[in-house]
Enzyme design. Structure first.
Site, mmCIF file in Angstrom:
data_model
loop_
_atom_site.group_PDB
_atom_site.id
_atom_site.type_symbol
_atom_site.label_atom_id
_atom_site.label_comp_id
_atom_site.label_asym_id
_atom_site.label_seq_id
_atom_site.Cartn_x
_atom_site.Cartn_y
_atom_site.Cartn_z
ATOM 1 N N LYS A 76 0.860 -1.253 0.021
ATOM 2 C CA LYS A 76 -0.071 0.109 0.028
ATOM 3 C C LYS A 76 0.989 1.255 -0.005
ATOM 4 C CE LYS A 76 -4.222 -1.936 0.523
ATOM 5 N NZ LYS A 76 -5.458 -1.641 -0.080
ATOM 6 N N ASP A 121 -8.805 -0.783 6.096
ATOM 7 C CA ASP A 121 -8.533 -1.755 6.824
ATOM 8 C C ASP A 121 -7.436 -1.662 7.438
ATOM 9 O OD1 ASP A 121 -11.196 -3.780 6.532
ATOM 10 O OD2 ASP A 121 -10.391 -3.780 4.353
#
Length: 409
Positions: A76, A121
């Protein structure tokens, strides 16, 4: 469970998809990211796992290890910073800002009143918070009920304001959009929805860096063996689209087979393949694979995936845990690896298929197959990792170091 995708094609990468994801945009993103001190200056490892390949009865298993990408611990780190940089370049287009300078905080004073917000998340939010801190703007992160306190603290470390809500990931996405509209903030999300595609596109562009590095590493490996299958994590579809589109554009009609893997209870991509359009998961969504616990497919990612992913499959939580333990153990010829819950999904998918000869045959897996999997994260929640693997991260890393020393040539 496994389903074939009848819409997948082996044609050349379509021109109409170039405006969404392209090698050019991914390589540009990689050049910008190379100037950010939260990104490794060298490519992440591509491990050859000969003992795993032998156990699975395939020719070769290559694992691209994104746990080494960044102190942020996951792939990410390639997405959120690029989306934030491109957002700023669009809104401050008259200032001729330098993208690399942005990531070094060169324009912090000018951007101090900019606020970005996202649901997460865990890993996307942490990466956005780190990028916002270094660029010099404000960051708000919305967390749903199932995000661990450990992950919350990791995000807060980078200076983001945390907002907790009840419900799941999709509710947190809705809440972030609502707060942004009320306060004039900018949503920097890794999932698209109606009227919101530009920023998720930018996030996915960053993920192409993984494919670019893997191609170079594979080309220099001895002996060279073309990849026949690529197993990619599901989630909302962003990683799979970013990596698959790059490999597809590069290889054209000779592209490898793509298989997307996701938790059985968070099967939004699997269900999308069945109905033929971006849709929602059918299960509870809550999964030990926290990064893949997404209930709704990104429509933008689906435009890519529906054209190139050959098979969609689901796995059980215990399949991922078994894969984590196997990769942590290592062997005489396989380096011990720290692989997080979501990071293990691709390897777990291969293992599940090879336990079922008819399914393996359907996907074309066999003794001549060269399988590429991606460890998308290290132990981003060390406590969870310890509980699932039965060993602390430091212990696995120590054995990894010893293995590397003993295999130096």
């Amino acid at each position: 469970m496994l389903t074939a995708n009848s819409r997948a094609t082996n044609a050349q990468y379509p021109d109409e998809l170039q405006s969404i994801l392209s090698i050019r945009a991914a390589d540009e993103s990689g050049a910008w990211l190379s100037n950010w001190d939260q990104i490794s200056s060298s490519a992440t490892p591509l491990w050859n796992l000969p003992d795993a390949a032998a156990a699975l009865s395939v020719a070769r298993v290559s694992l691209k290890d994104e746990g080494f990408r960044s102190p942020l611990g996951s792939f990410k780190a390639l997405g959120a910073p690029i989306a934030l940089v491109r957002l700023i370049l669009r809104h401050w287009h008259a200032h001729s800002l330098n993208p690399s300078g942005l990531l070094r905080g060169q324009y912090a004073e000018m951007l101090s009143n900019l606020t970005v917000i996202s649901a997460t998340d865990g890993n996307h939010g942490k990466s956005l918070a780190a990028a916002a801190r270094d660029i010099g703007c404000q960051c708000v992160i919305v967390l749903h009920a199932n995000v661990s306190v450990e992950r919350e603290q990791a995000i807060a470390f980078y200076g983001a304001k945390i907002i907790r809500i009840a419900g799941g990931y999709d509710e947190s996405v809705e809440h972030a959009a609502k707060l942004a509209a009320q306060n004039g903030w900018h949503v920097v999300s890794d999932t698209s929805y109606e009227g919101y595609e530009t920023i998720p596109r930018d996030v996915m562009q960053g993920y192409g860096v993984i494919a670019a590095e893997a191609l170079k590493q594979l080309a220099s490996s001895t002996p060279f063996q073309p990849v026949t299958h690529v197993f990619l994590q599901g989630g909302v579809g962003g990683l799979a689209a970013g990596v698959a589109s790059y490999l597809w554009e590069h290889s054209g009609a000779q592209r490898p087979r793509f298989v997307v893997v996701e938790p059985q209870q968070a099967d939004c991509l699997y269900q999308s393949a069945i109905v033929g359009y971006a849709t929602k998961a059918t299960g509870s969504v809550d999964s030990v694979m926290a990064g893949l616990a997404c209930g709704e497919t990104s429509p933008l990612a689906w435009k890519i995936l529906e054209r190139c992913v050959d098979y969609f499959m689901t796995i059980q939580d215990e399949d991922a845990v078994t894969a984590m333990r196997s990769l942590a153990a290592g062997s005489d010829r396989d380096v011990p690896l720290v692989v997080g819950e979501s990071g293990a999904a691709g390897f777990a998918g291969v293992s599940v298929l090879m336990q079922n000869p008819s399914l393996a045959k359907q996907v074309g897996l066999g003794p001549d197959s060269h399988v590429l999997v991606i460890n998308t994260e290290g132990a981003t929640a060390p406590g969870v990792y310890r509980d699932l693997v039965g060993e602390v991260v430091e212990s696995v890393l120590a054995r990894q170091s010893e293995w590397q020393k003993s295999h130096e040539h």
